[in-house]
Design an enzyme around this catalytic site. Structure first.
Site, PDB file in Angstrom:
ATOM      1  N   GLY A 164      17.855  77.516   4.704  1.00  0.00           N
ATOM      2  CA  GLY A 164      17.052  78.582   5.534  1.00  0.00           C
ATOM      3  C   GLY A 164      16.094  78.122   6.517  1.00  0.00           C
ATOM      4  CG  LEU A 214      13.188  75.228   5.039  1.00  0.00           C
ATOM      5  CD1 LEU A 214      13.709  74.281   4.032  1.00  0.00           C
ATOM      6  CD2 LEU A 214      12.256  76.520   4.394  1.00  0.00           C
ATOM      7  CE  LYS A 233      27.550  66.553  11.982  1.00  0.00           C
ATOM      8  NZ  LYS A 233      27.101  68.075  12.149  1.00  0.00           N
ATOM      9  CD  GLU A 260      24.870  69.764  12.074  1.00  0.00           C
ATOM     10  OE1 GLU A 260      25.316  69.957  10.755  1.00  0.00           O
ATOM     11  OE2 GLU A 260      25.547  69.596  13.112  1.00  0.00           O
ATOM     12  CB  ALA A 265      31.471  88.357   9.520  1.00  0.00           C
ATOM     13  CB  ALA A 288      28.159  80.196  12.782  1.00  0.00           C
ATOM     14  CG  ASN A 313      29.364  73.384   0.058  1.00  0.00           C
ATOM     15  OD1 ASN A 313      29.988  73.197  -1.199  1.00  0.00           O
ATOM     16  ND2 ASN A 313      29.905  72.799   1.133  1.00  0.00           N
TER      17      ASN A 313
END
Length: 770
Positions: free
Chosen positions: A84, A86, A98, A140, A199, A201, A291
């Protein structure tokens, strides 16, 4: 089954990120910073020249700075990994991660940037002001629907690729799996009926990409937590959902799935029931990617029906939809042609590249990831494994070519084959050398290589690859029934490779008579020799090579090196005037080192050391490297004196007397031999630079040093390669994998390609007659 990552406790994770250095990324200089002149060139006044060049032509930044290999990984922390909102600082570990993945998988320098701004327009303006510093931007963990707006506006504002991986990465990997699932179920993608649940991204991006690939809008239903998104619905709608509304009387996910070919879930655990799965069309395609827990588990699907093709986002189930298969290679291809954007054509190209790779025979690295079970293309393997080493050279060319064809490439690639080879070299230090060897082998006469342990699955796959890569003709030694059973097991056509059963061969008696004449004065009886030819495949294969029925042989997977060499030497002698030695090629930090003798002579005397130097120097030249030979010892030029250094000094004197045509020096410590400035202390040294051929004083030091460099030093080691036999033979390490076998098979063929002689011509003539 349980996901290993779910069992990582917080303390382990915190320690990983904290020690020995906080974080996961760091910068390194790409130019030397050793002298005052280096500093002057790097900064003032030398930096002025590229500054002026870029001021005149902004695209010159690609030529004089690292822009062309840099991607900014940017987040505001509003949707971190499902945790969420943060905040931006909390997103930094993810963005660093990444960046690490960019570097690890595609050699792209990812720079993480965390922007403390939740207003979409303000975020866009912030990134717009620095965006063109980079070659591309990877967005991201930004909440929806802001992520749509942010990506759209940044793509319009910037002249570089802008890519929201949470959307498009998932879409591309999913599309690759759908392509292969359609092939396995004999469907055409334009006839596919699809239901997408979620629905957000990723869900909308998947649906948009599938439509771009041919799925008809009327055959695609998008659902959210309120049900089907249909024409005229007002509750919970936005412009991105409305774009995919369809004219249908279906209102729930259960109704939408009734008769559908394909389900794609990017929603929540338990959204799909077994009853819904039962209602789907024959051979349903189910991608449950929520996930950490999917919409429905593979076990539940199996209980409902047996004909489904299933994918999830988890690593403990087959067909993992993992974004690391996409974004590193998409950006690699985009950066390499200096693309202005990443368009639909490039995304589709990436999906098709991944789908095609999944259909190919997998390398050992992939089998290792599956704990030894080698996956083959089918219902449980429709998406490549993330650690497939071929991804770097396979996917970016598709992306680059699509960028060129669609007109968004600033710098088109003229030689795609060379580009693929260069990609392989980025992450694999052996690639450049092996590519050169393969090219030389292919350009010469076609060689026949015997694979002595032909019943072994790894040997079969290596022999098949040897032929498929047009490196030569393979012969497997083994029993037909067992060999063919293992060929079926690894997916190699039974008639693809010639099989020779030593016991039943029409050459059996001829080889036995020949070998008896050779060994009769060494204590061998006729029955001893016949038993060897019948039962020992190394002996039989060596007889084939000795009698010009093959050009060379490869063995060693099932026997230790010394035993295999002993078998071979029953039929083959050293070349006149040469010794049989083992040479290893070590590649480490941009340096290539040839080390001998790693496998044959335990305590070589001075004459043997001199011979080893000559043969290893010749071996280095076959690889296109001019040798600088150092005889290594615990002493350097007589300090301290010792009995063992005497024989090394004598070896140098023997080379003096022979008039060796390469640089050599010794005895010397390893650190002295590898020091490019060692002549400051030892101005009399005959080496013009650091040594690249190291002659060890004993087999122990040679073997220990190469294995230590590979295991602890991170070096890549090719070999040991066998030198000095009258015919080309290579012995793989015990238990060697497909790559090891294939590499040494290519080197076996390369020996003859490089050194044609009368023996080779005799082999050519004999094989032509046969």
């Amino acid at each position: 089954m349980s996901d290993r990552t779910s069992r990582i406790d917080d303390e382990e994770a915190l320690n990983f990120h904290r020690y020995p250095t906080p974080g996961k990324v760091a910068l390194r200089a790409t130019k030397p910073m050793a002298t005052q002149r280096d500093l002057s060139l790097a900064y003032s006044p030398g930096v002025a020249a590229p500054v002026k060049a870029i001021a005149e032509d902004v695209d010159a930044a690609y030529d004089y700075t690292s822009k062309g290999n840099q991607v900014a990984v940017i987040s505001n922390g509003t949707a971190i990994l499902g945790l969420g909102d943060l905040g931006a600082p909390a997103s930094k570990p993810v963005m660093e991660g990444k960046a690490v993945l960019f570097k690890r998988f595609a050699d792209v320098d990812g720079i993480d940037i965390e922007v403390e701004e939740e207003d979409a327009d303000a975020f866009v303006e912030c990134v717009r002001r620095f965006g063109n510093t980079f070659g591309g931007i990877n967005l991201e963990d930004i909440k929806g629907p802001d992520c749509f707006l942010i990506e759209q506006k940044l793509r319009e504002a910037l002249d570089i690729p802008v890519f929201h991986d949470d959307q498009h990465g998932t879409a591309i990997i999913s599309a690759a799996g759908i392509i292969n699932a359609c092939e396995l179920t004999e469907r055409k993608i334009e006839d596919l009926t699809v239901v997408v649940n979620g629905a957000g991204a990723a869900g909308i991006a998947v649906l948009e990409l599938l439509k771009s690939m041919g799925v008809k809008p009327d055959n695609a239903i998008l659902c959210d937590s309120r049900g089907v998104i249909y024409t005229g619905r007002e509750d919970g709608m936005n412009q991105w959902k409305s774009a995919h509304a369809v004219d249908t009387d279906k209102r729930s996910l259960a109704e939408a799935l009734d008769g559908a070919d394909c389900f794609i879930g990017l929603s929540v655990k338990g959204a799909v029931t077994k009853a819904m799965v039962k209602s789907m069309a024959a051979d349903p395609i189910i991608f449950a990617m929520a996930n950490p827990d999917p919409e429905i588990t593979p076990e539940e699907v199996s209980e409902a029906r047996s004909d489904a093709i299933m994918a999830t986002g988890r690593s403990d189930y087959p067909n993992q939809v993992n974004n690391v298969l996409g974004f590193p290679y998409i950006f690699r291809g985009a950066l390499d042609v200096r693309a202005r954007t990443i368009n639909e054509e490039m995304k589709i190209a990436a999906a098709r590249a991944l789908a095609a790779l999944a259909r190919e025979d997998v390398p050992d690295e992939v089998a290792a990831a599956y704990h030894g079970a080698r996956p083959t293309f089918g219902r449980d393997y429709i998406i490549p494994a993330p650690f497939d080493p071929r991804l770097i050279s396979h996917v970016p060319p598709y992306v680059a070519e699509a960028a060129m064809e669609s007109g968004v490439a600033r710098k088109p690639i003229s030689d795609m084959d060379e580009y693929k080879a260069a990609l392989a070299r980025r992450l694999d230090p052996t690639a450049a050398i092996l590519q050169s060897i393969h090219d030389q082998v292919r350009s010469g006469p076609r060689k026949t290589i015997v694979f002595a342990e032909g019943e072994e699955p790894a040997v079969i796959r290596a022999a098949f690859a040897f032929q498929n890569q047009e490196l030569g003709q393979a012969i497997l030694i083994g029993r037909e029934e067992t060999t063919k059973a293992n060929m079926r097991l690894v997916g190699v056509p039974e008639d693809a490779i010639k099989i020779v059963n030593a016991r039943l061969s029409d050459k059996n008696s001829e080889y036995a008579d020949w070998l008896y004449r050779r060994l009769q004065r060494r204590g061998y009886l006729v029955r001893d020799v016949q038993r060897l030819v019948n039962n020992d495949r190394n002996v039989f294969a060596a007889c084939m090579v000795a009698n010009n029925d093959a050009h060379g042989m490869v063995t060693g997977v099932t026997r230790n090196y010394a035993q295999a060499l002993g078998d071979i030497q029953l039929a083959l002698d050293p070349k006149p005037g040469e010794r049989v030695i083992g040479m290893s090629l070590v590649l480490s930090r941009g340096r290539s080192l040839f080390i001998a003798d790693t496998n044959v002579t335990e305590f070589p005397p001075a004459e043997a050391l001199a011979d080893m130097a000559c043969e290893t120097a010749a071996g280095a030249r076959r690889f296109g490297i001019e040798p600088r030979v150092a005889f290594l010892s615990y002493s350097t030029f007589g300090n301290p004196q010792g009995e063992r250094s005497d024989r090394i000094q004598e070896a140098v004197r023997l080379l003096d007397a022979r008039g060796a045509d390469f640089e050599y020096e010794g005895e010397m410590n390893a650190d002295v031999a590898l020091d490019p400035d060692h002549r400051r202390i030892y101005p009399f040294s005959r080496l013009s630079g650091p040594a690249n051929v190291l002659i060890m004083p004993a087999i122990h030091s040679a073997s220990i040093s190469t294995k230590l460099m590979r295991s602890a030093g991170g070096a890549t080691v090719i070999g040991p390669m066998l030198l000095g036999l009258e015919k080309p033979v290579q012995i793989v390490r015990l238990g060697g994998g497909v790559v090891d076998i294939l590499t040494l098979a290519a080197l076996t063929a390369h020996d003859l390609s490089a050194e044609a002689d009368n023996g080779e011509q005799a082999t050519e003539d004999a094989l032509a007659t046969d």
